[in-house]
Design a protein around this motif. Structure first.
Motif, PDB file in Angstrom:
ATOM      1  N   VAL A   1     110.439 114.724   5.836  1.00  0.00           N
ATOM      2  CA  VAL A   1     109.069 114.629   5.059  1.00  0.00           C
ATOM      3  C   VAL A   1     108.682 116.131   5.187  1.00  0.00           C
ATOM      4  N   ALA A   2     107.917 116.764   4.190  1.00  0.00           N
ATOM      5  CA  ALA A   2     107.371 117.967   3.949  1.00  0.00           C
ATOM      6  C   ALA A   2     106.102 117.724   4.765  1.00  0.00           C
ATOM      7  N   VAL A   3     105.594 118.834   5.629  1.00  0.00           N
ATOM      8  CA  VAL A   3     104.385 118.492   6.194  1.00  0.00           C
ATOM      9  C   VAL A   3     103.406 119.742   6.151  1.00  0.00           C
ATOM     10  N   GLU A   4     102.189 119.527   6.420  1.00  0.00           N
ATOM     11  CA  GLU A   4     101.324 120.364   6.705  1.00  0.00           C
ATOM     12  C   GLU A   4     100.647 120.199   8.233  1.00  0.00           C
TER      13      GLU A   4
ATOM     14  N   THR B   1     115.360 116.576  -3.675  1.00  0.00           N
ATOM     15  CA  THR B   1     114.271 117.117  -4.405  1.00  0.00           C
ATOM     16  C   THR B   1     112.863 116.594  -3.951  1.00  0.00           C
ATOM     17  N   LEU B   2     112.016 117.130  -3.623  1.00  0.00           N
ATOM     18  CA  LEU B   2     110.854 117.101  -3.201  1.00  0.00           C
ATOM     19  C   LEU B   2     109.633 116.580  -4.033  1.00  0.00           C
ATOM     20  N   SER B   3     109.013 115.622  -4.129  1.00  0.00           N
ATOM     21  CA  SER B   3     107.857 115.188  -5.146  1.00  0.00           C
ATOM     22  C   SER B   3     106.698 115.218  -3.958  1.00  0.00           C
ATOM     23  N   PHE B   4     105.805 116.119  -4.148  1.00  0.00           N
ATOM     24  CA  PHE B   4     104.797 116.067  -3.191  1.00  0.00           C
ATOM     25  C   PHE B   4     103.523 115.025  -3.938  1.00  0.00           C
ATOM     26  N   THR B   5     103.227 114.367  -2.814  1.00  0.00           N
ATOM     27  CA  THR B   5     102.075 113.359  -3.136  1.00  0.00           C
ATOM     28  C   THR B   5     100.630 113.857  -2.873  1.00  0.00           C
TER      29      THR B   5
ATOM     30  N   ALA C   1     106.431 123.062   6.988  1.00  0.00           N
ATOM     31  CA  ALA C   1     107.731 122.937   7.545  1.00  0.00           C
ATOM     32  C   ALA C   1     108.282 121.455   6.908  1.00  0.00           C
ATOM     33  N   ILE C   2     109.399 121.361   7.236  1.00  0.00           N
ATOM     34  CA  ILE C   2     110.050 120.174   6.878  1.00  0.00           C
ATOM     35  C   ILE C   2     110.585 119.215   8.119  1.00  0.00           C
ATOM     36  N   VAL C   3     110.237 118.110   8.141  1.00  0.00           N
ATOM     37  CA  VAL C   3     110.434 117.278   9.494  1.00  0.00           C
ATOM     38  C   VAL C   3     111.625 116.480   9.068  1.00  0.00           C
ATOM     39  N   LEU C   4     112.784 116.411  10.076  1.00  0.00           N
ATOM     40  CA  LEU C   4     113.691 115.457   9.767  1.00  0.00           C
ATOM     41  C   LEU C   4     113.814 114.693  11.178  1.00  0.00           C
ATOM     42  N   TRP C   5     114.396 113.254  11.034  1.00  0.00           N
ATOM     43  CA  TRP C   5     114.556 112.394  12.030  1.00  0.00           C
ATOM     44  C   TRP C   5     115.756 111.328  11.712  1.00  0.00           C
ATOM     45  N   ILE C   6     116.296 110.666  12.590  1.00  0.00           N
ATOM     46  CA  ILE C   6     117.337 109.504  12.355  1.00  0.00           C
ATOM     47  C   ILE C   6     116.614 108.360  12.346  1.00  0.00           C
TER      48      ILE C   6
ATOM     49  N   CYS D   1     111.324 110.277  21.584  1.00  0.00           N
ATOM     50  CA  CYS D   1     112.259 110.648  20.435  1.00  0.00           C
ATOM     51  C   CYS D   1     111.706 111.721  19.716  1.00  0.00           C
ATOM     52  N   LYS D   2     112.157 112.831  19.638  1.00  0.00           N
ATOM     53  CA  LYS D   2     112.008 114.160  19.113  1.00  0.00           C
ATOM     54  C   LYS D   2     112.211 114.029  17.533  1.00  0.00           C
ATOM     55  N   GLN D   3     111.462 114.825  17.015  1.00  0.00           N
ATOM     56  CA  GLN D   3     111.850 115.132  15.448  1.00  0.00           C
ATOM     57  C   GLN D   3     112.266 116.912  15.254  1.00  0.00           C
ATOM     58  N   VAL D   4     113.213 117.046  14.528  1.00  0.00           N
ATOM     59  CA  VAL D   4     113.601 118.268  14.272  1.00  0.00           C
ATOM     60  C   VAL D   4     112.588 118.961  13.172  1.00  0.00           C
ATOM     61  N   VAL D   5     112.142 120.144  13.304  1.00  0.00           N
ATOM     62  CA  VAL D   5     111.256 120.714  12.591  1.00  0.00           C
ATOM     63  C   VAL D   5     111.609 122.140  11.952  1.00  0.00           C
ATOM     64  N   TYR D   6     111.837 122.198  10.545  1.00  0.00           N
ATOM     65  CA  TYR D   6     112.425 123.261  10.009  1.00  0.00           C
ATOM     66  C   TYR D   6     111.360 124.076   9.440  1.00  0.00           C
ATOM     67  N   PHE D   7     110.776 125.223  10.007  1.00  0.00           N
ATOM     68  CA  PHE D   7     109.670 125.884   9.791  1.00  0.00           C
ATOM     69  C   PHE D   7     110.103 126.640   8.673  1.00  0.00           C
ATOM     70  N   LEU D   8     109.187 126.715   7.508  1.00  0.00           N
ATOM     71  CA  LEU D   8     109.240 127.755   6.602  1.00  0.00           C
ATOM     72  C   LEU D   8     108.636 129.178   7.009  1.00  0.00           C
TER      73      LEU D   8
END
Length: 144
Positions: free
Chosen positions: A1-4, A89-93, A100-105, A127-134
């Protein structure tokens, strides 16, 4: 999920000025804190954040089926790194600044039984999430 994020930013960037003190030279003696990494593990629930996109699936693996149907094992060599490059493809709502983009399993164990490593509201679950910062925040709106 893309986050602010309200406050959490890329902690792997070089430090510059803090409270009128130039701390950039500390990055030269502590280089590990200044190298960009692929992703950083965080307990995202601890930070003020909001989703800008709905959750999306980046990769699915069906462990119930035979793996030989999904992967050519003959092409694997011991010690050779394998790459996986799924695309989404991300659709911003929501409008805001994407940091960042936050990923988890999410584990789907059986019909109706699943475990999620995703962020939960004020829940300590280890349970941690992986954050990919822009590199820089990107202004987005719900029409993009």
């Amino acid at each position: 999920v893309a986050v602010e994020f309200a406050h959490l930013r890329n902690s792997q960037q070089r430090v510059k000025m803090v409270e009128n003190l130039d701390l950039e030279s500390f990055c030269d003696i502590q280089p590990l804190g200044c190298k960009a990494s692929a992703g950083v593990a965080y307990d995202v629930w601890m930070y003020d954040w909001r989703p800008l996109t709905p959750e999306f699936s980046l990769l699915s693996i069906d462990f119930a089926s035979e793996l030989k149907d999904q992967v050519e094992f003959e092409s694997f060599m011991v010690g050779e790194p394998q790459t996986c490059a799924p695309k989404a493809t991300l659709s911003f709502t929501a409008s805001g600044t994407c940091h960042a983009i936050v990923l988890w399993i999410d584990w789907k164990l059986a019909e109706g039984i699943s475990l999620s490593w995703g962020p939960k509201d004020d829940t300590v679950d280890h349970c941690k999430q992986v954050v990919y910062f822009l590199d820089e925040g990107i202004a987005v709106d719900s029409n993009s």
